[in-house]
Scaffold this motif. Structure first.
Motif, PDB file in Angstrom:
ATOM      1  N   LEU A  46      58.997  68.037  35.404  1.00 11.15           N
ATOM      2  CA  LEU A  46      60.294  67.488  35.014  1.00 11.15           C
ATOM      3  C   LEU A  46      60.403  67.312  33.498  1.00 11.15           C
ATOM      4  CD1 LEU A  46      60.757  64.731  37.763  1.00 11.15           C
ATOM      5  CD2 LEU A  46      62.051  66.852  37.564  1.00 11.15           C
ATOM      6  N   ALA A  47      59.381  66.698  32.904  1.00  8.45           N
ATOM      7  CA  ALA A  47      59.449  66.379  31.482  1.00  8.45           C
ATOM      8  C   ALA A  47      59.401  67.632  30.614  1.00  8.45           C
ATOM      9  CB  ALA A  47      58.316  65.428  31.114  1.00  8.45           C
ATOM     10  N   LEU A  48      58.549  68.589  30.972  1.00 10.42           N
ATOM     11  CA  LEU A  48      58.458  69.798  30.152  1.00 10.42           C
ATOM     12  C   LEU A  48      59.722  70.644  30.275  1.00 10.42           C
ATOM     13  CD1 LEU A  48      56.677  71.394  28.197  1.00 10.42           C
ATOM     14  CD2 LEU A  48      55.829  72.688  30.166  1.00 10.42           C
ATOM     15  N   ALA A  49      60.273  70.746  31.473  1.00 14.31           N
ATOM     16  CA  ALA A  49      61.521  71.497  31.636  1.00 14.31           C
ATOM     17  C   ALA A  49      62.640  70.867  30.814  1.00 14.31           C
ATOM     18  CB  ALA A  49      61.908  71.550  33.112  1.00 14.31           C
ATOM     19  N   TYR A  50      62.703  69.548  30.822  1.00 16.19           N
ATOM     20  CA  TYR A  50      63.704  68.831  30.019  1.00 16.19           C
ATOM     21  C   TYR A  50      63.525  69.140  28.532  1.00 16.19           C
ATOM     22  CZ  TYR A  50      65.982  64.777  27.837  1.00 16.19           C
ATOM     23  OH  TYR A  50      66.754  63.952  27.046  1.00 16.19           O
ATOM     24  N   TYR A  51      62.290  69.094  28.073  1.00 18.47           N
ATOM     25  CA  TYR A  51      62.014  69.382  26.656  1.00 18.47           C
ATOM     26  C   TYR A  51      62.363  70.828  26.307  1.00 18.47           C
ATOM     27  CZ  TYR A  51      59.286  70.480  22.499  1.00 18.47           C
ATOM     28  OH  TYR A  51      58.895  70.921  21.262  1.00 18.47           O
ATOM     29  N   LEU A  52      61.949  71.775  27.131  1.00 21.05           N
ATOM     30  CA  LEU A  52      62.226  73.184  26.840  1.00 21.05           C
ATOM     31  C   LEU A  52      63.725  73.464  26.840  1.00 21.05           C
ATOM     32  CD1 LEU A  52      59.425  74.971  28.940  1.00 21.05           C
ATOM     33  CD2 LEU A  52      59.507  74.621  26.453  1.00 21.05           C
ATOM     34  N   SER A  55      65.041  75.097  23.435  1.00 18.10           N
ATOM     35  CA  SER A  55      65.160  76.555  23.551  1.00 18.10           C
ATOM     36  C   SER A  55      66.632  76.942  23.664  1.00 18.10           C
ATOM     37  CB  SER A  55      64.377  77.062  24.764  1.00 18.10           C
ATOM     38  OG  SER A  55      63.043  76.642  24.717  1.00 18.10           O
ATOM     39  N   LEU A  56      67.412  76.491  22.702  1.00 18.41           N
ATOM     40  CA  LEU A  56      68.855  76.675  22.771  1.00 18.41           C
ATOM     41  C   LEU A  56      69.253  78.144  22.683  1.00 18.41           C
ATOM     42  CD1 LEU A  56      69.961  73.655  20.524  1.00 18.41           C
ATOM     43  CD2 LEU A  56      69.724  73.750  23.017  1.00 18.41           C
ATOM     44  N   GLU A  57      68.381  78.960  22.069  1.00 13.27           N
ATOM     45  CA  GLU A  57      68.718  80.377  21.945  1.00 13.27           C
ATOM     46  C   GLU A  57      68.494  81.136  23.252  1.00 13.27           C
ATOM     47  OE1 GLU A  57      64.377  80.090  21.484  1.00 13.27           O
ATOM     48  OE2 GLU A  57      66.111  78.947  20.749  1.00 13.27           O
ATOM     49  N   SER A  58      67.752  80.544  24.171  1.00 11.52           N
ATOM     50  CA  SER A  58      67.477  81.210  25.445  1.00 11.52           C
ATOM     51  C   SER A  58      68.675  81.079  26.376  1.00 11.52           C
ATOM     52  CB  SER A  58      66.239  80.604  26.103  1.00 11.52           C
ATOM     53  OG  SER A  58      66.050  81.123  27.391  1.00 11.52           O
ATOM     54  N   LYS A  59      68.964  82.141  27.082  1.00 10.66           N
ATOM     55  CA  LYS A  59      70.062  82.128  28.046  1.00 10.66           C
ATOM     56  C   LYS A  59      69.588  81.787  29.464  1.00 10.66           C
ATOM     57  CE  LYS A  59      72.782  85.549  25.490  1.00 10.66           C
ATOM     58  NZ  LYS A  59      73.453  86.878  25.548  1.00 10.66           N
ATOM     59  N   ALA A  60      68.279  81.602  29.622  1.00 13.27           N
ATOM     60  CA  ALA A  60      67.737  81.292  30.941  1.00 13.27           C
ATOM     61  C   ALA A  60      68.030  79.840  31.313  1.00 13.27           C
ATOM     62  CB  ALA A  60      66.236  81.544  30.969  1.00 13.27           C
ATOM     63  N   ALA A  61      68.234  79.613  32.597  1.00 13.31           N
ATOM     64  CA  ALA A  61      68.372  78.254  33.109  1.00 13.31           C
ATOM     65  C   ALA A  61      66.987  77.651  33.281  1.00 13.31           C
ATOM     66  CB  ALA A  61      69.124  78.263  34.439  1.00 13.31           C
ATOM     67  N   LEU A  62      66.715  76.523  32.608  1.00 13.37           N
ATOM     68  CA  LEU A  62      65.428  75.837  32.736  1.00 13.37           C
ATOM     69  C   LEU A  62      65.459  74.955  33.969  1.00 13.37           C
ATOM     70  CD1 LEU A  62      62.834  75.852  30.980  1.00 13.37           C
ATOM     71  CD2 LEU A  62      64.816  76.834  29.839  1.00 13.37           C
TER      72      LEU A  62
END
Length: 487
Positions: A40-46, A50-57
């Motif tokens: 949960l915490a790492l996904a929130y941080y990424l 990672s604003l340039e990424s278009k992937a859904a975290l």
């Protein structure tokens, strides 16, 4: 954090519908508190960095949703932080393999670094690993591996390397509670905490000084972890379970966090045990209970259940005769003919020490009894080692095991172990006798029955000895690409 978690299900659905990339942060199959909070915490941080990424975290809890109520310490901490379980995404709610086949998946692994055989195809989608165990093999991606008490410590370190405003109070509370539980209230005597755990615990507390006192939170988490009051018998047995098998027999070994007397007095227990073994394909069950006396010392008991007298007698015999380590078993009365109950005098002999004894037994059982075929099942669904037991069903058996000779009951193969294994060895994925495709996840590493650091009482260790024992090793390797995420 709460707003982020609430938004993940909609984000996942949108990206799947439009065939857009998904970056899943995946914890291990035990899905204990450390694995869940780290994801949960790492996904929130990424997602925030990672604003340039278009992937859904998307943080993914690596168990079916139906298993989550068994993680009582996790449900407690999320409830305390007002994060609803309904917003979480579980492994049976996302098709990682389909996303990978479509070229839309990237994975970050937390609290583990090797995927099980069923997920081997996903290895090439892994872009980053954060783990606090020794590396069994070298992942071909960015790796952070350090021998600390909790993976949440390494996630905290990662988050604190970013902008200070990214760490909110909810996230800090989740991370702090996890580190506190994994490191046994930060007690050096317990042999779990390392200098880095202590460092980041202090940083979390300095940033949010209004967090609850350590001792209060630790006691609440410990109480929640072993609270089985709301669980069915099936859930209680699955909460902390390992399965061992040979060619002819599958045994379940469950940790039960009540006294054996309380367990045996559960309404409908005989039917529940029969149904449990039938549903999961077990030929027998060893239930190991642990509770604590007024001096907070462990108190152990165990029970052996099987519909088949031969299985029941053979398992009881090997446990009674065990000498590496001796269990010091004293028979207790049982209301049920298919259950034998014992007081365990050797309180140091945790399930971790009993597993090698049962593994050796299963090797010998396969040789002595021969394989059992699927057709050899009784109405309760368990394997039938001898024809005379074929009438056994979910009800009471006509045969009372208390009247039988333990060492010489007809049909029970004589067993004396041919080899002795290291008692400290705990089965992991890849062990020939631990089901790699078992329907239940492996036991969380901080299970009391799997040898809590306090199992033997507080060890007398110096600070120097502890520091040497937990001398940490950090490995950070860049991935082949410039970013841990697929673009």
């Amino acid at each position: 954090m709460e707003r982020f978690v609430r938004s993940r299900r909609a984000a996942l659905q949108e990206h799947v519908q439009h065939q857009q990339e998904v970056h899943a942060v995946l914890g291990n199959e035990a899905c204990d508190l450390d694995s869940m909070v780290s994801a949960l915490a790492l996904a929130y941080y990424l997602a925030k960095t990672s604003l340039e990424s278009k992937a859904a975290l998307v943080p993914v809890l690596n168990i079916p949703r139906s298993e989550f109520p068994l993680r009582t310490e996790s449900t407690f901490l999320l409830r305390e932080q007002q994060i609803p379980n309904s917003c979480l995404i579980f492994r049976d709610e996302i098709d990682l393999h389909a996303l990978h086949r479509a070229g839309l998946l990237s994975l970050t692994l937390v609290d583990h670094h090797i995927l099980p055989s069923g997920d081997a195809a996903l290895e090439e989608a892994v872009t980053e690993v954060i783990d606090h165990r020794p590396l069994e093999r070298e992942p071909r991606c960015r790796v952070t591996a350090e021998l600390v008490g909790s993976c949440a410590t390494l996630v905290t370190e990662r988050i604190m390397q970013g902008p200070a405003e990214l760490l909110d109070r909810q996230t800090a509370a989740l991370l702090r509670g996890t580190i506190l539980l994994d490191c046994v209230n930060m007690s050096p005597e317990a042999g779990k905490v390392t200098p880095k755990d202590t460092q980041y615990m202090a940083l979390l507390e300095s940033k949010f000084p209004d967090l609850p006192a350590r001792s209060v939170l630790f006691e609440a988490l410990q109480t929640a972890k072993f609270d089985v009051s709301g669980l069915t018998t099936d859930q209680m047995l699955r909460k902390d379970l390992k399965a061992l098998s040979s060619d002819g027999l599958v045994l379940a070994i469950s940790a039960v966090y009540v006294t054996l007397e309380a367990f045996l007095q559960r309404p409908g227990l005989q039917q529940d045990l029969c149904t449990f073994c039938q549903r999961h394909g077990y030929g027998g069950l060893v239930a190991m209970t642990i509770s604590f006396n007024e001096r907070n010392e462990p108190f152990r008991q165990l029970a052996v259940y099987s519909q088949h007298a031969a299985v029941r007698t053979a398992v009881c015999g090997v446990l009674e005769r065990a000498n590496n380590p001796p269990l010091d078993l004293s028979p207790l009365g049982s209301l049920y003919p298919n259950i034998r109950a014992y007081h365990q005098g050797n309180t140091v002999a945790s399930r971790k020490k009993v597993l090698p004894i049962l593994k050796d037994f299963l090797r010998e059982w396969g040789v002595a009894a021969g394989p059992m075929h699927p057709a050899d099942k009784d109405p309760c669904g368990t394997m039938r080692p001898e024809p005379k037991d074929s009438s056994a069903g979910c009800g009471e058996s006509d045969e009372n095991p208390e009247d039988l000779d333990v060492a010489g009951e007809a049909g029970a193969p004589e067993y004396e172990p041919r080899c002795r294994r290291d008692p400290a060895r705990c089965p992991r994925h890849g062990d020939a006798l631990l089901e790699d495709d078992a329907p239940l996840p492996p036991t969380p590493m901080n299970s009391l029955v799997d040898e809590c650091p306090l199992d033997r009482g507080l060890p007398k260790l110096s600070a120097e000895a502890i520091f040497e024992k937990f001398s940490h090793i950090t490995v950070v390797r860049p991935s082949n690409s410039s970013s841990p995420e697929k673009k």
